[in-house]
Motif scaffolding. Structure first.
Motif, PDB file in Angstrom:
ATOM      1  N   SER A 163       0.815  -1.220   0.000  1.00 45.78           N
ATOM      2  CA  SER A 163       0.000   0.000   0.000  1.00 45.78           C
ATOM      3  C   SER A 163       0.844   1.263   0.000  1.00 45.78           C
ATOM      4  O   SER A 163       0.363   2.319  -0.374  1.00 45.78           O
ATOM      5  CB  SER A 163      -0.933   0.001   1.210  1.00 45.78           C
ATOM      6  N   ASP A 164       2.121   1.156   0.397  1.00 45.64           N
ATOM      7  CA  ASP A 164       2.930   2.381   0.373  1.00 45.64           C
ATOM      8  C   ASP A 164       3.553   2.610  -0.993  1.00 45.64           C
ATOM      9  O   ASP A 164       4.403   3.474  -1.159  1.00 45.64           O
ATOM     10  CB  ASP A 164       4.009   2.332   1.459  1.00 45.64           C
ATOM     11  N   GLY A 165       3.111   1.821  -1.949  1.00 46.84           N
ATOM     12  CA  GLY A 165       3.587   2.021  -3.310  1.00 46.84           C
ATOM     13  C   GLY A 165       4.829   1.239  -3.652  1.00 46.84           C
ATOM     14  O   GLY A 165       5.267   1.222  -4.801  1.00 46.84           O
ATOM     15  N   THR A 166       5.433   0.583  -2.660  1.00 47.11           N
ATOM     16  CA  THR A 166       6.634  -0.195  -2.966  1.00 47.11           C
ATOM     17  C   THR A 166       6.251  -1.580  -3.479  1.00 47.11           C
ATOM     18  O   THR A 166       5.133  -2.037  -3.281  1.00 47.11           O
ATOM     19  CB  THR A 166       7.525  -0.363  -1.722  1.00 47.11           C
ATOM     20  N   SER A 167       7.225  -2.215  -4.108  1.00 49.29           N
ATOM     21  CA  SER A 167       7.036  -3.586  -4.597  1.00 49.29           C
ATOM     22  C   SER A 167       8.100  -4.477  -4.006  1.00 49.29           C
ATOM     23  O   SER A 167       9.188  -4.014  -3.687  1.00 49.29           O
ATOM     24  CB  SER A 167       7.209  -3.640  -6.117  1.00 49.29           C
ATOM     25  N   ARG A 168       7.771  -5.753  -3.866  1.00 48.74           N
ATOM     26  CA  ARG A 168       8.785  -6.714  -3.434  1.00 48.74           C
ATOM     27  C   ARG A 168       8.641  -7.966  -4.276  1.00 48.74           C
ATOM     28  O   ARG A 168       7.587  -8.229  -4.840  1.00 48.74           O
ATOM     29  CB  ARG A 168       8.550  -7.083  -1.967  1.00 48.74           C
ATOM     30  N   THR A 169       9.708  -8.721  -4.327  1.00 53.92           N
ATOM     31  CA  THR A 169       9.644 -10.009  -5.018  1.00 53.92           C
ATOM     32  C   THR A 169       9.709 -11.118  -3.973  1.00 53.92           C
ATOM     33  O   THR A 169      10.603 -11.139  -3.138  1.00 53.92           O
ATOM     34  CB  THR A 169      10.848 -10.178  -5.966  1.00 53.92           C
ATOM     35  N   ILE A 170       8.731 -11.994  -4.006  1.00 53.26           N
ATOM     36  CA  ILE A 170       8.734 -13.130  -3.088  1.00 53.26           C
ATOM     37  C   ILE A 170       9.169 -14.355  -3.877  1.00 53.26           C
ATOM     38  O   ILE A 170       8.649 -14.601  -4.975  1.00 53.26           O
ATOM     39  CB  ILE A 170       7.321 -13.375  -2.511  1.00 53.26           C
ATOM     40  N   ARG A 171      10.111 -15.105  -3.347  1.00 56.84           N
ATOM     41  CA  ARG A 171      10.597 -16.290  -4.055  1.00 56.84           C
ATOM     42  C   ARG A 171       9.701 -17.488  -3.770  1.00 56.84           C
ATOM     43  O   ARG A 171       9.303 -17.719  -2.640  1.00 56.84           O
ATOM     44  CB  ARG A 171      12.019 -16.615  -3.601  1.00 56.84           C
ATOM     45  N   ILE A 172       9.416 -18.216  -4.839  1.00 58.62           N
ATOM     46  CA  ILE A 172       8.693 -19.489  -4.688  1.00 58.62           C
ATOM     47  C   ILE A 172       9.762 -20.567  -4.633  1.00 58.62           C
ATOM     48  O   ILE A 172      10.700 -20.553  -5.445  1.00 58.62           O
ATOM     49  CB  ILE A 172       7.803 -19.742  -5.915  1.00 58.62           C
ATOM     50  N   GLU A 173       9.636 -21.484  -3.708  1.00 55.24           N
ATOM     51  CA  GLU A 173      10.615 -22.569  -3.648  1.00 55.24           C
ATOM     52  C   GLU A 173      10.257 -23.669  -4.646  1.00 55.24           C
ATOM     53  O   GLU A 173      11.104 -24.177  -5.374  1.00 55.24           O
ATOM     54  CB  GLU A 173      10.633 -23.159  -2.238  1.00 55.24           C
ATOM     55  N   ARG A 174       9.008 -24.042  -4.698  1.00 57.59           N
ATOM     56  CA  ARG A 174       8.590 -25.143  -5.559  1.00 57.59           C
ATOM     57  C   ARG A 174       7.077 -25.204  -5.654  1.00 57.59           C
ATOM     58  O   ARG A 174       6.374 -24.588  -4.841  1.00 57.59           O
ATOM     59  CB  ARG A 174       9.084 -26.468  -5.005  1.00 57.59           C
ATOM     60  N   LEU A 175       6.606 -25.977  -6.620  1.00 59.67           N
ATOM     61  CA  LEU A 175       5.187 -26.310  -6.740  1.00 59.67           C
ATOM     62  C   LEU A 175       5.131 -27.799  -7.033  1.00 59.67           C
ATOM     63  O   LEU A 175       5.884 -28.280  -7.895  1.00 59.67           O
ATOM     64  CB  LEU A 175       4.559 -25.506  -7.884  1.00 59.67           C
ATOM     65  N   HIS A 176       4.293 -28.518  -6.332  1.00 58.22           N
ATOM     66  CA  HIS A 176       4.152 -29.921  -6.705  1.00 58.22           C
ATOM     67  C   HIS A 176       2.683 -30.323  -6.724  1.00 58.22           C
ATOM     68  O   HIS A 176       1.823 -29.628  -6.157  1.00 58.22           O
ATOM     69  CB  HIS A 176       4.967 -30.831  -5.785  1.00 58.22           C
ATOM     70  N   LEU A 177       2.412 -31.439  -7.395  1.00 58.91           N
ATOM     71  CA  LEU A 177       1.058 -31.984  -7.491  1.00 58.91           C
ATOM     72  C   LEU A 177       0.864 -33.003  -6.384  1.00 58.91           C
ATOM     73  O   LEU A 177       1.777 -33.762  -6.068  1.00 58.91           O
ATOM     74  CB  LEU A 177       0.860 -32.687  -8.840  1.00 58.91           C
ATOM     75  N   GLU A 178      -0.330 -33.031  -5.795  1.00 56.14           N
ATOM     76  CA  GLU A 178      -0.623 -34.057  -4.800  1.00 56.14           C
ATOM     77  C   GLU A 178      -2.130 -34.248  -4.702  1.00 56.14           C
ATOM     78  O   GLU A 178      -2.911 -33.433  -5.191  1.00 56.14           O
ATOM     79  CB  GLU A 178      -0.044 -33.688  -3.442  1.00 56.14           C
ATOM     80  N   GLN A 179      -2.518 -35.348  -4.036  1.00 50.69           N
ATOM     81  CA  GLN A 179      -3.939 -35.625  -3.841  1.00 50.69           C
ATOM     82  C   GLN A 179      -4.478 -34.843  -2.645  1.00 50.69           C
ATOM     83  O   GLN A 179      -3.798 -34.701  -1.628  1.00 50.69           O
ATOM     84  CB  GLN A 179      -4.140 -37.110  -3.504  1.00 50.69           C
ATOM     85  N   ASP A 180      -5.718 -34.375  -2.750  1.00 47.66           N
ATOM     86  CA  ASP A 180      -6.388 -33.790  -1.596  1.00 47.66           C
ATOM     87  C   ASP A 180      -6.951 -34.940  -0.774  1.00 47.66           C
ATOM     88  O   ASP A 180      -7.146 -36.056  -1.272  1.00 47.66           O
ATOM     89  CB  ASP A 180      -7.516 -32.863  -2.068  1.00 47.66           C
TER      90      ASP A 180
END
Lengths: 494, 95, 485
Positions: free
Chosen positions: C119-136
């Motif tokens: 909201s203060d107008g700044t931006s940040r980059t958040i790193r994603i470590e991984r994405l995987h598929l799994e059953q619910d």
């Protein structure tokens, strides 16, 4: 005139085609035999009404000109295959009352080919065992007896002990079994019949109650090689419902039985010839080599250097997979539930402790341990790596030979009650069959001779992946040479 | 590898197997013996050897995204030891 | 802009990592052909495989693979061409097989990045470590019976994408922005509908605190949060809890906690869960998943314009400020609505109408832009009517309200209600004269110096013309008339 129950699948097929008898007559003869030899305890569930109904239907189809590959032939099915609407137990208390609403692919294929189901055969609980003594439904009696001590009850081997005994005792023309570490081959050797474990992926595992997923395979248990080829053809084939099913075409296995093995190279692994091997087994093995050479094959000594590690590898990997595959038996959706429990965990613990026999519990515990944090690398991962080395041993060997010949088991059938004190002694029965399972290769046991006590001894032929044709062909040559016509004493001709 | 009682109890709980006091001592011995027997694998040099996770020759088969199962709650529940109104029943879990 | 907690002994930094479970949009489940719809009768969307019947085997759904790759590309992540399914073993009533098929050492998607705007107008980059598929897992209902839990397996086996971030967030605001951005991206891609109330998107939040420039301390996991508002509360409570514990000399136990919406607090789970040993091993029922370049490229070329790109475009082409652009692109439907209205019109005016009047109306009636009673075309037409002088912006507001109620097009409403703007000077002058005649005292005051009365006069003339007088003309003519003597 051969008694109906003494026919082979192939001859019965001819007889049915010629109209010498009907499927109903054939089936009834077997049902009577089952009744007479109930003391063998080869069946957990007999299905006479179903069998007769199927036999009638088959005869009707035949009259209408529809004849499948197994048309009208009565067979038995190991109780590890889910059969629609029929009690299926895997010889375990924990599957009490379980009636699957579906049919395993391989048994559905046999039914679609016209086979008649006589019943569900007894086995070691969840296919874990080499004696058929771990069944919740009691042990199976080997129809063979020692000359010198016929009163001593012998095991039929396991885990497909019921199927092996049923085929040997002429209770069925053939039976379906499963083999994870030797469970078709070893009991076949103990009962003097032909047992084939196909290449991993040749037959579908859909509907087969899983013990060790990367090892389990369905296969035919029959009295002759031709019967084995016939039945394998009807069972095999790609199944998209099984992601490990191999997308390879199914050849005509019967066509391969030419007896022609000139120039074929037969490997004889030096590591299988350990000092402890009994003289009768060594003699039979050498005899087998001579028979094959007489038919024009060449025998070549080969080395499978990691043979001595195969059992340890198997007894880490199979229990590991089993510990996970058997987690679903928890009293919630089918089978036994121990009532009166206030907590979910208590219900699980009581149900599984009551429902699983000792050997199953042992293996589940071992499997849980070798997968657990801190031990995974040293046990499970290590075993997977050794498995790779065992696979490479065979790949290397098959560069110079076409098949490998070994004994099937280190001894003939042992007595009930022997080997019960120490689980490891029981595990050693699989010493010759386990490497083939780990490598996913086809392995066939052929009855080749008798021990001094008159008990059957089998020879094992191992082949390249998906080369059941050569394996069966070589088996046929041994069968002809061995001329094994003896019958078990508890199934004397009537 | 010799197992101790605490480890066996912990493993038994992970596997949801109730082991009685009488059964545990002989079990500890048996399991220890089996594990010890499998330890001969430590002799094998497996440097740079890949684990054989897949014996199967198959490439993973991808099914198309369509609905071809389900709609049969009765069948799913038919073998259940305890069920009601379309649900499976279990002792209540509190957390 | 770091947000510090001021403890009694100094400043503390909050460290937050998020594990988001997003249900994949697909007709059938990850490994079976049962349906995935929400809210159906219990156990009616269950294949025998989902109920772990003996002998049942998994077969993977191609659509789920595609959606995972699509999502990975949308997160600027590395796609792993070789990945493996592994079994995660544990016992629970909603997990029929006693194991969940997931991915462990070799997931389908590797590291990626998500840009968040604050909201203060700044931006940040958040790193994603991984994405995987799994059953619910299935659902357990604990409130139907005093001693029994009811189990419904409809959800068991539905495909989930587990998206794991690095512990890069340092305030509840950043975490909220991350979740909103992720949700926005997933909805743009069509790989997950992001419906948190229905459970299509769930968050597990890992919270710890530390002194500035310290390494990581023990974290606690707060499971299954299903609204951004609750997540903010949970993070605030938990971070402050950690600070309180440390400052009173205690230690934080690594544990899993639950958020209680009623109190706004987190609490430890009652069942002292044994330390989970999941005994992961590759699932022997499934060969490895291999993807070829062509497959990945096809998906890459079919990606829609994503929020970040759209936002840049809105800033550059429409000249919108970053904050407004960010709001308009958060939702793909909103962005498309805006662009339809903005075509050939002044972008800032349109932005105003959409963000103030339209959003306000939608919020009041609890609707989404996809079922806005006012279509993009109609809103555009309304803006045109102001632009060409047919109505004043004042009148436009009441036309807008009528459009909300009736869904009619603006010109029809203007015509039916006779709301056209009065621009004829003579008519306006007449109205002005009438008012001046009625209030000579006020006229005198104005001429005497109280120029603020102009507003009052404007109001009177507007009333007399039913609000239709053109404000500019009115103001000019009124001033003229009033200053005449």
């Amino acid at each position: 005139m051969t008694a109906l129950v003494d026919l082979t699948l192939a001859d019965a097929r001819i007889g049915l085609n010629r109209g010498d008898f009907t499927s109903v007559e054939l089936t009834e003869a077997h049902l009577r035999a089952i009744e007479r030899r109930r003391f063998l305890n080869a069946f957990i569930t007999e299905t006479p009404e179903v069998a007769i109904a199927q036999a009638h239907a088959s005869d009707r189809r035949r009259r209408a000109g529809q004849v499948g590959a197994m048309e009208g032939l009565p067979i038995a099915i190991k109780d590890i295959f889910c059969t629609e609407g029929l009690l299926t137990t895997a010889a375990s208390h924990i599957l009490d009352g379980f009636r699957p609403p579906y049919e395993a692919t391989v048994s559905a294929r046999l039914r679609a080919a016209g086979a008649v189901t006589l019943g569900k055969t007894n086995m070691d609980e969840f296919a874990m065992g080499s004696s058929n003594m771990t069944s919740y439904y009691g042990s199976v009696l080997n129809p063979w007896q020692r000359h010198s001590a016929p009163e001593i009850k012998l095991v039929p081997g396991g885990s497909s002990g019921g199927s092996a005994a049923a085929v040997a005792a002429r209770l069925c023309l053939a039976a379906m079994g499963t083999d994870t570490g030797g469970s078709i081959r070893q009991p076949s050797s103990y009962c003097g019949i032909v047992g084939l474990k196909p290449t991993y992926g040749r037959c579908s595992r859909w509907g087969l109650i899983a013990f060790a997923s990367s090892l389990d395979q369905a296969g035919p248990m029959t009295r002759t090689i031709r019967d084995s080829a016939l039945m394998l053809g009807a069972m095999s084939g790609y199944d998209s419902k099984d992601s490990t099913s191999a997308q390879v075409p199914v050849p005509d296995f019967e066509e391969a039985l030419t007896g022609e093995i000139h120039g074929l190279k037969v490997g004889v692994p030096c590591e299988y010839r350990s000092e402890g091997l009994s003289p009768e087994i060594v003699a039979l093995w050498d005899q087998g080599i001579r028979w094959l050479k007489a038919a024009g094959a060449e025998s070549i000594e080969i080395s499978l250097p990691h043979t001595q590690y195969a059992l340890a590898t198997y007894y880490i990997l199979a229990p590991a997979e089993a510990s996970s595959n058997l987690a679903r038996y928890d009293g919630v959706r089918y089978g036994l539930r121990k009532a009166g429990n206030s907590s979910l965990n208590d219900m699980y613990m009581q149900t599984r402790a009551a429902g699983f026999g000792q050997e199953v519990q042992r293996r589940v515990l071992i499997g849980t341990y070798v997968l657990s944090a801190g031990y995974y690398d040293a046990y499970y991962l290590k075993a997977q790596k050794v498995r790779t080395l065992i696979i490479r041993d065979f790949q290397q060997a098959f560069k110079t030979v076409d098949v490998i010949l070994t004994p099937t088991a280190p001894t003939p059938a042992f007595a009930m009650g022997e080997q019960m004190d120490d689980p490891i002694i029981m595990y050693l029965n699989d010493i010759f069959t386990v490497p083939t399972s780990l490598a996913g290769l086809p392995g066939l046991s052929v009855p080749a001779g008798l021990s001094p006590e008159g008990l059957p001894l089998g020879l094992q032929i191992i082949g390249r992946p998906f080369d059941e044709q050569t394996v069966l062909k070589v088996g046929g040559v041994l069968e002809t040479a061995a001329c094994f016509t003896q019958r078990p004493s508890l199934a004397a001709a009537t | 590898m010799s197992l101790d009682k605490a480890t066996v109890r912990a493993i038994a709980f992970l596997a949801r197997l109730d082991i009685s006091e009488e059964a545990i001592e002989p079990l500890i011995e048996e399991l220890s013996a089996i594990l010890h027997w499998t330890e001969k694998l430590q002799e094998v040099d497996t440097t740079n050897v890949e684990p054989a996770s897949y014996v199967s020759v198959s490439k993973l088969y991808w099914r198309e995204d369509f609905i071809d199962c389900g709609g049969y709650a009765e069948t799913v529940l038919t073998n259940a030891p305890e069920s009601t109104k379309g649900f499976f029943l279990v002792p209540k879990v509190v957390d | 802009m770091v947000h510090w907690i001021e403890g009694q002994t100094g400043l503390w930094e909050i460290v937050i990592g998020l594990e988001i479970h997003a249900q994949v949009t697909s007709r059938a489940k990850l490994f079976s052909g049962a349906a995935t719809s929400f809210g159906r009768a219990p156990n009616t969307q269950v294949a025998l495989f989902d109920a772990a019947f003996p002998g049942m085997l998994p077969v993977i759904n191609a659509k789920c693979i595609e959606q995972a790759v699509r999502t990975g590309l949308g997160l600027n992540a590395h796609i792993n061409k070789y990945s493996v399914f592994a079994r995660k073993n544990y016992f629970y009533a909603d997990l029929p097989a006693g194991y969940q098929i997931s991915q462990h050492e070799l997931p389908i998607v590797g590291p990626g990045l998500v840009a968040i705007d604050l909201s203060d107008g700044t931006s940040r980059t958040i790193r994603i470590e991984r994405l995987h598929l799994e059953q619910d897992a299935g659902k357990s209902l604990h409130d139907r019976h005093p001693t029994l839990s009811f189990i419904d397996l409809n959800r068991a086996g539905v495909a989930l994408m587990e998206i794991v971030s690095q512990p890069d967030m340092h305030s509840s605001e950043e975490a909220a922005a991350y979740v909103r951005k992720l949700r926005s991206i997933l909805r743009y891609l069509g790989s997950c509908d992001g419906n948190m109330q229905e459970g299509s998107l769930r968050c597990d939040v890992n919270v710890s605190v530390r002194r500035p420039d310290e390494g990581f301390r023990t974290r606690c996991e707060i499971k299954n949060i299903n609204s951004v508002r609750f997540m903010i509360q949970a993070i605030e409570y938990e971070a402050h809890r950690h600070v309180r514990v440390y400052e009173s000399g205690g230690r934080i136990e690594q544990e899993t906690r639950l958020f209680e919406a009623s109190s706004g607090k987190t609490r430890a789970m009652r069942s002292k869960e044994m330390v989970h040993d999941y005994r992961y091993f590759p699932d022997p029922d499934l060969p490895p998943l291999t993807l070829d370049d062509a497959f990945i490229e096809d998906i890459r070329t079919s990606l829609p314009e994503l929020p970040d790109q759209k936002k840049s475009r809105f800033i550059n082409i429409y000249g919108l400020p970053a904050y407004a652009a960010g709001i308009l692109v958060e939702d793909r439907e909103t962005a498309e609505y805006y662009e339809t209205v903005a075509k050939g019109r002044d972008p800032k005016t349109v932005a105003n109408w959409v963000m103030t009047s339209l959003f306000g109306a939608l919020h009041r009636s609890g609707r989404e832009i996809s079922d806005s009673p006012i279509s993009a075309d109609h809103l555009g037409q309304l803006i045109d009517l102001i632009g060409d002088g047919t109505i004043s912006s004042h009148i436009a507001k009441s036309v807008f309200e009528s459009m909300l109620e009736t869904g009619q097009e603006p010109l029809a409403i203007v015509t039916a209600k006779g709301l056209k703007q009065v621009t004829d000077s003579k008519v306006i002058e007449q109205a002005i004269d009438a008012v001046m005649r009625r209030h000579p005292d006020k006229v005198a005051l104005y001429r005497g110096g109280q120029v603020k009365l102009l507003g009052w006069f404007i109001g009177q003339v507007m009333k007399a013309t039913d609000g239709k007088a053109n404000p500019t003309k009115l103001s000019t003519l009124l001033k003229e008339r009033l200053t005449e003597s």
